[in-house]
Design a protein around this motif. Sequence first.
Motif, mmCIF file in Angstrom:
data_model
loop_
_atom_site.group_PDB
_atom_site.id
_atom_site.type_symbol
_atom_site.label_atom_id
_atom_site.label_comp_id
_atom_site.label_asym_id
_atom_site.label_seq_id
_atom_site.Cartn_x
_atom_site.Cartn_y
_atom_site.Cartn_z
ATOM 1 N N LEU A 61 66.885 61.278 42.893
ATOM 2 C CA LEU A 61 66.517 62.694 43.013
ATOM 3 C C LEU A 61 67.463 63.533 43.863
ATOM 4 C CD1 LEU A 61 62.655 62.354 43.541
ATOM 5 C CD2 LEU A 61 63.847 63.028 41.453
ATOM 6 N N PHE A 62 67.986 62.962 44.920
ATOM 7 C CA PHE A 62 68.719 63.769 45.890
ATOM 8 C C PHE A 62 70.204 63.871 45.554
ATOM 9 C CE2 PHE A 62 65.355 62.070 49.017
ATOM 10 C CZ PHE A 62 64.444 63.003 48.558
ATOM 11 N N HIS A 63 70.745 65.051 45.826
ATOM 12 C CA HIS A 63 72.166 65.316 45.598
ATOM 13 C C HIS A 63 72.822 65.561 46.955
ATOM 14 C CE1 HIS A 63 71.299 65.614 41.314
ATOM 15 N NE2 HIS A 63 70.304 66.427 41.614
ATOM 16 N N LEU A 64 73.655 64.637 47.376
ATOM 17 C CA LEU A 64 74.238 64.691 48.716
ATOM 18 C C LEU A 64 75.074 65.950 48.961
ATOM 19 C CD1 LEU A 64 74.258 63.108 51.328
ATOM 20 C CD2 LEU A 64 76.277 61.882 50.516
ATOM 21 N N PRO A 65 75.920 66.390 48.010
ATOM 22 C CA PRO A 65 76.700 67.617 48.270
ATOM 23 C C PRO A 65 75.817 68.828 48.555
ATOM 24 C CG PRO A 65 77.612 66.434 46.403
ATOM 25 C CD PRO A 65 76.310 65.766 46.736
ATOM 26 N N PHE A 66 74.696 68.938 47.850
ATOM 27 C CA PHE A 66 73.776 70.058 48.070
ATOM 28 C C PHE A 66 73.197 70.004 49.484
ATOM 29 C CE2 PHE A 66 69.673 72.202 47.827
ATOM 30 C CZ PHE A 66 69.974 73.356 47.100
ATOM 31 N N ALA A 67 72.754 68.824 49.891
ATOM 32 C CA ALA A 67 72.192 68.655 51.234
ATOM 33 C C ALA A 67 73.259 68.872 52.306
ATOM 34 C CB ALA A 67 71.572 67.267 51.376
ATOM 35 N N LEU A 68 74.498 68.503 52.001
ATOM 36 C CA LEU A 68 75.588 68.700 52.958
ATOM 37 C C LEU A 68 75.850 70.185 53.184
ATOM 38 C CD1 LEU A 68 77.811 67.538 54.740
ATOM 39 C CD2 LEU A 68 79.285 67.422 52.717
ATOM 40 N N VAL A 69 75.808 70.970 52.117
ATOM 41 C CA VAL A 69 75.985 72.420 52.250
ATOM 42 C C VAL A 69 74.854 73.009 53.101
ATOM 43 C CG1 VAL A 69 75.999 74.621 51.006
ATOM 44 C CG2 VAL A 69 77.264 72.658 50.094
ATOM 45 N N GLU A 70 73.631 72.561 52.859
ATOM 46 C CA GLU A 70 72.504 72.999 53.690
ATOM 47 C C GLU A 70 72.763 72.701 55.164
ATOM 48 O OE1 GLU A 70 68.225 72.636 51.814
ATOM 49 O OE2 GLU A 70 69.361 70.823 51.366
ATOM 50 N N THR A 71 73.259 71.503 55.415
ATOM 51 C CA THR A 71 73.517 71.077 56.794
ATOM 52 C C THR A 71 74.578 71.945 57.453
ATOM 53 O OG1 THR A 71 72.955 68.801 56.181
ATOM 54 C CG2 THR A 71 74.165 69.113 58.241
ATOM 55 N N LEU A 72 75.657 72.210 56.730
ATOM 56 C CA LEU A 72 76.740 73.034 57.279
ATOM 57 C C LEU A 72 76.254 74.455 57.564
ATOM 58 C CD1 LEU A 72 79.738 71.845 55.056
ATOM 59 C CD2 LEU A 72 79.284 71.272 57.458
ATOM 60 N N ILE A 73 75.408 74.989 56.676
ATOM 61 C CA ILE A 73 74.865 76.335 56.885
ATOM 62 C C ILE A 73 74.017 76.371 58.151
ATOM 63 C CG2 ILE A 73 73.184 78.005 55.995
ATOM 64 C CD1 ILE A 73 74.214 77.372 53.189
ATOM 65 N N LEU A 74 73.148 75.385 58.323
ATOM 66 C CA LEU A 74 72.267 75.378 59.484
ATOM 67 C C LEU A 74 73.036 75.142 60.780
ATOM 68 C CD1 LEU A 74 69.278 75.846 59.961
ATOM 69 C CD2 LEU A 74 68.942 73.374 59.978
ATOM 70 N N LEU A 75 74.044 74.281 60.737
ATOM 71 C CA LEU A 75 74.863 74.050 61.934
ATOM 72 C C LEU A 75 75.647 75.306 62.305
ATOM 73 C CD1 LEU A 75 76.224 70.433 61.308
ATOM 74 C CD2 LEU A 75 74.467 71.145 62.930
ATOM 75 N N THR A 76 76.120 76.031 61.290
ATOM 76 C CA THR A 76 76.818 77.295 61.553
ATOM 77 C C THR A 76 75.880 78.309 62.187
ATOM 78 O OG1 THR A 76 78.273 76.902 59.656
ATOM 79 C CG2 THR A 76 78.208 79.139 60.533
ATOM 80 N N SER A 77 74.627 78.329 61.718
ATOM 81 C CA SER A 77 73.639 79.243 62.303
ATOM 82 C C SER A 77 73.372 78.899 63.770
ATOM 83 C CB SER A 77 72.335 79.202 61.499
ATOM 84 O OG SER A 77 71.573 78.042 61.792
ATOM 85 N N SER A 78 73.433 77.632 64.108
ATOM 86 C CA SER A 78 73.265 77.217 65.496
ATOM 87 C C SER A 78 74.414 77.730 66.355
ATOM 88 C CB SER A 78 73.187 75.689 65.581
ATOM 89 O OG SER A 78 72.889 75.269 66.894
ATOM 90 N N PHE A 79 75.624 77.710 65.786
ATOM 91 C CA PHE A 79 76.810 78.216 66.482
ATOM 92 C C PHE A 79 76.694 79.719 66.730
ATOM 93 C CE2 PHE A 79 81.214 79.920 66.135
ATOM 94 C CZ PHE A 79 81.704 79.416 67.327
ATOM 95 N N THR A 80 76.299 80.483 65.700
ATOM 96 C CA THR A 80 76.172 81.934 65.866
ATOM 97 C C THR A 80 75.033 82.283 66.825
ATOM 98 O OG1 THR A 80 74.767 82.051 63.874
ATOM 99 C CG2 THR A 80 77.134 82.444 63.592
ATOM 100 N N CYS A 81 73.983 81.467 66.822
ATOM 101 C CA CYS A 81 72.892 81.663 67.779
ATOM 102 C C CYS A 81 73.399 81.491 69.204
ATOM 103 C CB CYS A 81 71.762 80.680 67.482
ATOM 104 S SG CYS A 81 70.352 80.794 68.613
ATOM 105 N N GLY A 82 74.219 80.458 69.419
ATOM 106 C CA GLY A 82 74.803 80.237 70.739
ATOM 107 C C GLY A 82 75.688 81.385 71.176
ATOM 108 N N LEU A 83 76.471 81.925 70.235
ATOM 109 C CA LEU A 83 77.321 83.076 70.551
ATOM 110 C C LEU A 83 76.469 84.292 70.905
ATOM 111 C CD1 LEU A 83 80.078 82.806 67.774
ATOM 112 C CD2 LEU A 83 80.285 82.208 70.196
#
Length: 202
Positions: A61-83
């Motif tokens: 069922l799971f598609h790793l590239p899709f989940a990886l993009v989700e992860t990168l988006i959320l990690l980026t949001s954590s960075f902008t939150c810190g800024l």
Amino acid sequence: MITPTITQEHDSHHIEQEVYNKTFLGFWLYVMTDCVLFSTLFAVYAVLHNNTFGGPSAHDLFHLPFALVETLILLTSSFTCGLGLMAAFRQEKRKVIGFFTLTFLLGISFLSMELHEFKGLVDEGNSWERSAFLSSFFTLVGTHGLHITFGLLWILVMMGHVLLRGLTSSTLRRLMCLGLFWHFLDVVWVFIFTFVYLIGVK
């Protein structure tokens, strides 16, 4: 005249520090209860992830590239939150609004991808009712999604506070709690990505 003024300022600072301490203590207690909640959901998923009852498994069922993009988006949001938090403590109001707007948009993007994944699974007949594995998956990831939704609403409220009231000590305290909450959700997602998706597709 000077002594009473100094005493008043000292008392005011002491009271403000007590408020900070109580706020963060209460917030950390909340975070600990959330840790217990997610730990329980991870444990349930670990027990049930092989109980597919003849249905599709995580590998199917799971598609790793899709989940990886989700992860990168959320990690980026954590960075902008810190800024945004750094800008808040420098009293840079416009940058605070800008960075938290970016955080909000990234959070919305992440949540939209999560809902898209859920919709795809349900449309294919792989809802939470099909197997214990899917029930535990929807519960774990869905609970994280609900927390993200709450975090997005909190971001909107805090941007309103900044615009209307400025970067007061009370607003800074609330922004700090928001930042800790958002970073906590990022950490939880990293575990979900690793435990559910990365290991699941192998």
